[in-house]
Enzyme design. Structure first.
Site, PDB file in Angstrom:
ATOM      1  N   LEU A  93       3.455   7.922  -2.882  1.00 18.93           N
ATOM      2  CA  LEU A  93       3.227   7.940  -4.334  1.00 18.93           C
ATOM      3  C   LEU A  93       2.913   6.548  -4.881  1.00 18.93           C
ATOM      4  O   LEU A  93       2.002   6.378  -5.686  1.00 18.93           O
ATOM      5  CB  LEU A  93       4.472   8.529  -5.027  1.00 18.93           C
ATOM      6  CG  LEU A  93       4.481   8.543  -6.547  1.00 18.93           C
ATOM      7  CD1 LEU A  93       3.338   9.395  -7.107  1.00 18.93           C
ATOM      8  CD2 LEU A  93       5.825   9.051  -7.078  1.00 18.93           C
ATOM      9  N   GLN A 107      17.882   0.638  -2.114  1.00 20.28           N
ATOM     10  CA  GLN A 107      18.770   0.871  -0.965  1.00 20.28           C
ATOM     11  C   GLN A 107      19.547  -0.402  -0.609  1.00 20.28           C
ATOM     12  O   GLN A 107      20.441  -0.357   0.220  1.00 20.28           O
ATOM     13  CB  GLN A 107      17.957   1.336   0.245  1.00 20.28           C
ATOM     14  CG  GLN A 107      17.474   2.763   0.115  1.00 20.28           C
ATOM     15  CD  GLN A 107      16.813   3.264   1.385  1.00 20.28           C
ATOM     16  OE1 GLN A 107      16.192   2.498   2.111  1.00 20.28           O
ATOM     17  NE2 GLN A 107      16.930   4.554   1.635  1.00 20.28           N
ATOM     18  N   ARG A 200      -3.530  14.251  -4.499  1.00 22.82           N
ATOM     19  CA  ARG A 200      -2.325  14.746  -3.817  1.00 22.82           C
ATOM     20  C   ARG A 200      -2.149  16.254  -3.890  1.00 22.82           C
ATOM     21  O   ARG A 200      -1.252  16.796  -3.233  1.00 22.82           O
ATOM     22  CB  ARG A 200      -1.084  14.049  -4.378  1.00 22.82           C
ATOM     23  CG  ARG A 200      -1.118  12.532  -4.252  1.00 22.82           C
ATOM     24  CD  ARG A 200      -1.286  12.063  -2.814  1.00 22.82           C
ATOM     25  NE  ARG A 200      -1.283  10.595  -2.731  1.00 22.82           N
ATOM     26  CZ  ARG A 200      -1.302   9.915  -1.603  1.00 22.82           C
ATOM     27  NH1 ARG A 200      -1.346  10.546  -0.429  1.00 22.82           N
ATOM     28  NH2 ARG A 200      -1.320   8.596  -1.607  1.00 22.82           N
TER      29      ARG A 200
HETATM   30  C1  LIG Z   1      -4.981  12.740   2.108  1.00 22.74           C
HETATM   31  C2  LIG Z   1      -4.665  11.274   2.041  1.00 22.74           C
HETATM   32  C3  LIG Z   1      -4.491  10.554   3.203  1.00 22.74           C
HETATM   33  C4  LIG Z   1      -4.184   9.180   3.173  1.00 22.74           C
HETATM   34  N1  LIG Z   1      -4.010   8.486   4.331  1.00 22.74           N
HETATM   35  C5  LIG Z   1      -3.747   7.169   4.296  1.00 22.74           C
HETATM   36  C6  LIG Z   1      -3.573   6.393   5.498  1.00 22.74           C
HETATM   37  O1  LIG Z   1      -3.650   6.913   6.594  1.00 22.74           O
HETATM   38  N2  LIG Z   1      -3.304   5.072   5.392  1.00 22.74           N
HETATM   39  C7  LIG Z   1      -3.213   4.443   4.183  1.00 22.74           C
HETATM   40  O2  LIG Z   1      -2.978   3.234   4.136  1.00 22.74           O
HETATM   41  N3  LIG Z   1      -3.365   5.138   3.043  1.00 22.74           N
HETATM   42  C8  LIG Z   1      -3.638   6.466   3.071  1.00 22.74           C
HETATM   43  N4  LIG Z   1      -3.775   7.158   1.900  1.00 22.74           N
HETATM   44  C9  LIG Z   1      -3.608   6.443   0.630  1.00 22.74           C
HETATM   45  C10 LIG Z   1      -4.968   6.031   0.030  1.00 22.74           C
HETATM   46  O3  LIG Z   1      -5.637   5.128   0.883  1.00 22.74           O
HETATM   47  C11 LIG Z   1      -4.778   5.379  -1.349  1.00 22.74           C
HETATM   48  O4  LIG Z   1      -4.004   4.214  -1.199  1.00 22.74           O
HETATM   49  C12 LIG Z   1      -4.063   6.284  -2.319  1.00 22.74           C
HETATM   50  O5  LIG Z   1      -4.588   7.592  -2.278  1.00 22.74           O
HETATM   51  C13 LIG Z   1      -4.220   5.721  -3.724  1.00 22.74           C
HETATM   52  O6  LIG Z   1      -5.553   5.938  -4.116  1.00 22.74           O
HETATM   53  P1  LIG Z   1      -6.338   4.923  -5.009  1.00 22.74           P
HETATM   54  O7  LIG Z   1      -6.339   3.575  -4.392  1.00 22.74           O
HETATM   55  O8  LIG Z   1      -7.659   5.570  -5.303  1.00 22.74           O
HETATM   56  O9  LIG Z   1      -5.428   5.024  -6.332  1.00 22.74           O
HETATM   57  P2  LIG Z   1      -5.126   3.997  -7.478  1.00 22.74           P
HETATM   58  O10 LIG Z   1      -4.481   2.787  -6.984  1.00 22.74           O
HETATM   59  O11 LIG Z   1      -4.367   4.770  -8.476  1.00 22.74           O
HETATM   60  O12 LIG Z   1      -6.515   3.607  -8.045  1.00 22.74           O
HETATM   61  C14 LIG Z   1      -7.289   4.512  -8.807  1.00 22.74           C
HETATM   62  C15 LIG Z   1      -8.712   4.019  -8.795  1.00 22.74           C
HETATM   63  O13 LIG Z   1      -8.779   2.745  -9.469  1.00 22.74           O
HETATM   64  C16 LIG Z   1      -9.697   1.917  -8.796  1.00 22.74           C
HETATM   65  N5  LIG Z   1      -8.962   0.770  -8.235  1.00 22.74           N
HETATM   66  C17 LIG Z   1      -7.612   0.626  -8.135  1.00 22.74           C
HETATM   67  N6  LIG Z   1      -7.301  -0.562  -7.612  1.00 22.74           N
HETATM   68  C18 LIG Z   1      -8.466  -1.176  -7.352  1.00 22.74           C
HETATM   69  C19 LIG Z   1      -8.783  -2.427  -6.768  1.00 22.74           C
HETATM   70  N7  LIG Z   1      -7.855  -3.277  -6.375  1.00 22.74           N
HETATM   71  N8  LIG Z   1     -10.088  -2.753  -6.641  1.00 22.74           N
HETATM   72  C20 LIG Z   1     -11.044  -1.905  -7.052  1.00 22.74           C
HETATM   73  N9  LIG Z   1     -10.816  -0.686  -7.602  1.00 22.74           N
HETATM   74  C21 LIG Z   1      -9.538  -0.343  -7.745  1.00 22.74           C
HETATM   75  C22 LIG Z   1     -10.336   2.741  -7.690  1.00 22.74           C
HETATM   76  O14 LIG Z   1     -11.477   3.386  -8.187  1.00 22.74           O
HETATM   77  C23 LIG Z   1      -9.278   3.779  -7.394  1.00 22.74           C
HETATM   78  O15 LIG Z   1      -9.762   4.959  -6.805  1.00 22.74           O
HETATM   79  C24 LIG Z   1      -4.072   8.519   1.918  1.00 22.74           C
HETATM   80  C25 LIG Z   1      -4.269   9.257   0.744  1.00 22.74           C
HETATM   81  C26 LIG Z   1      -4.547  10.620   0.774  1.00 22.74           C
HETATM   82  C27 LIG Z   1      -4.731  11.368  -0.512  1.00 22.74           C
END
Ligand SMILES: Cc1cc2nc3c(=O)[nH]c(=O)nc-3n(C[C@H](O)[C@H](O)[C@H](O)COP(=O)(O)OP(=O)(O)OC[C@H]3O[C@@H](n4cnc5c(N)ncnc54)[C@H](O)[C@@H]3O)c2cc1C
Length: 250
Positions: A93, A107, A200
Site C-alpha cells: 500500500l 514495531q 489494486r
Molecule cells: C500487480 C502489481 C504488481 C507489482 N509488483 C511489483 C514488484 O514486483 N516490485 C515492485 O517494486 N513493485 C511492484 N508493484 C508496485 C508498483 O511498481 C508501484 O510502486 C505501485 O503500484 C505504485 O504505483 P505508482 O507508482 O503508479 O503510484 P503513485 O506513487 O501513487 O503514483 C501515481 C502516479 O503519479 C506519478 N508519479 C508518482 N511519483 C512519481 C515520480 N517520482 N516521478 C514521476 N511520476 C510520478 C506516476 O504517473 C504514477 O503512476 C506492483 C504493483 C502492482 C499493482
C-alpha cells in the site's frame, strides 16, 4: 493468538466544503461535501457556477471523469483507518506516493507479544494449510517473545527503560512474519484513491491487498458515490472479488 481473516476499514475524516458566498453554484441533486468541492473546483475553471447545462452533481462529475480532468479530484481528501491487514499488504500500500499520507503502528515501540496475524486469503478454507500456517506464525511469535526477553537482559546497562525496550523490540521484530497485523491511518485525495484502487482491484493484484481495496472502495462509494461510481466490483472465477474502473486514471 488472534487470527484475522478480513480487513477493517473505518472512515475517520471527510472533507468539509465552505461555499464562498460571492461565488455560489446552482447545485442540482443530492451530493456530499467532497463531491461539491470537486464540482466547485471544476466550475471555477470555466466560471460556470450558473450551471448552464443544468447538470446534477453526479452528471457533472461523471463528465469530468470522462474527460480526464483529474486534478479537480485532488481537493477532496478522505482519511481511512485500516486494520486487520498484514505487514506485507501495508508494504504494498505505501508504495502509492503521490497524494498519500500514512501513519503506521511502530514495531519498535509497540510490544508485539500479543500481535494478531492475518491469514492470507489463499490459505483460508483449507484446514491442513490453515493449521500449518497457524503453527508457523505461533512459532515466530514465541521466538519474538524469547528474543525480547534476552535482549532486555543484554541491554540491562541502558538506564532508560523505554529506550531499552525499544532497542530490544526493534531487533526482535526481525523474526515476526509478514503476516503480522498492522494498523495504518491512510489519507489520500480522491485522485490518489482512484489510482490506487484501479491498480489494486485488478486481477493481477495480490489477493489480500485486492480484498482491502474492495473494502475501501465500498466505503468510499457510500461516502461519495459520484466520485467512485464508475468502479465496478465483480466476482472472479476463482471465487474472490476484483474490480475495474470505468474511466481509466489520468
Ligand atoms: C500487480 C502489481 C504488481 C507489482 N509488483 C511489483 C514488484 O514486483 N516490485 C515492485 O517494486 N513493485 C511492484 N508493484 C508496485 C508498483 O511498481 C508501484 O510502486 C505501485 O503500484 C505504485 O504505483 P505508482 O507508482 O503508479 O503510484 P503513485 O506513487 O501513487 O503514483 C501515481 C502516479 O503519479 C506519478 N508519479 C508518482 N511519483 C512519481 C515520480 N517520482 N516521478 C514521476 N511520476 C510520478 C506516476 O504517473 C504514477 O503512476 C506492483 C504493483 C502492482 C499493482
Amino acid at each position: 493468538m488472534e487470527i484475522l481473516r478480513s480487513p477493517r476499514v473505518t472512515l475517520i475524516a471527510r472533507p468539509q466544503f465552505l461555499e464562498p458566498a460571492h461565488l455560489p453554484v446552482q447545485w442540482k441533486g443530492e451530493s456530499s461535501d467532497g463531491e461539491r468541492i470537486a464540482e466547485f473546483a471544476g466550475r471555477l475553471c470555466y466560471m460556470s457556477q450558473h450551471n448552464p447545462a443544468g447538470r446534477t452533481t453526479a452528471e457533472y462529475l461523471r463528465n469530468i471523469l470522462k474527460q480526464g480532468h483529474g486534478s479537480v479530484f485532488e481537493h477532496s481528501t478522505y482519511v481511512i483507518l485500516i486494520e486487520g491487514i498484514s505487514r506485507s499488504c501495508s508494504h504494498e500500500l505505501v508504495r502509492h506516493r503521490a497524494g498519500w499520507g500514512y501513519s503506521q503502528l511502530s514495531q519498535r515501540y509497540v510490544d508485539e507479544s500479543h500481535a494478531a496475524f492475518v491469514m492470507p486469503p489463499a490459505i483460508m478454507g483449507d484446514p491442513e494449510l490453515e493449521a500449518q500456517w497457524t503453527q508457523q506464525v505461533q512459532a515466530a511469535q514465541t521466538a519474538y517473545v524469547t528474543s525480547v526477553e534476552r535482549l532486555m537482559t543484554r541491554y540491562e546497562w541502558v538506564e532508560d527503560k523505554v529506550h531499552r525496550r525499544k532497542m530490544a523490540r526493534e531487533a526482535a521484530r526481525s523474526v515476526l512474519p509478514n503476516a503480522t497485523e498492522v494498523k495504518i491511518v491512510t489519507s489520500a485525495n480522491v485522485r490518489a484513491w482512484r489510482t490506487m484502487l484501479e491498480l489494486r482491484l485488478g486481477e493481477g493484484a495480490e489477493l489480500e491487498i485486492r480484498r482491502m481495496a474492495v473494502a475501501c472502495l465500498q466505503l468510499l462509494q457510500r461516502e461519495a458515490p459520484s466520485l467512485f461510481a464508475d468502479f465496478e466490483i465483480y466476482p472472479t472465477t476463482e471465487g474472490s472479488e476484483a474490480g475495474r474502473v470505468g474511466f481509466h486514471k489520468v
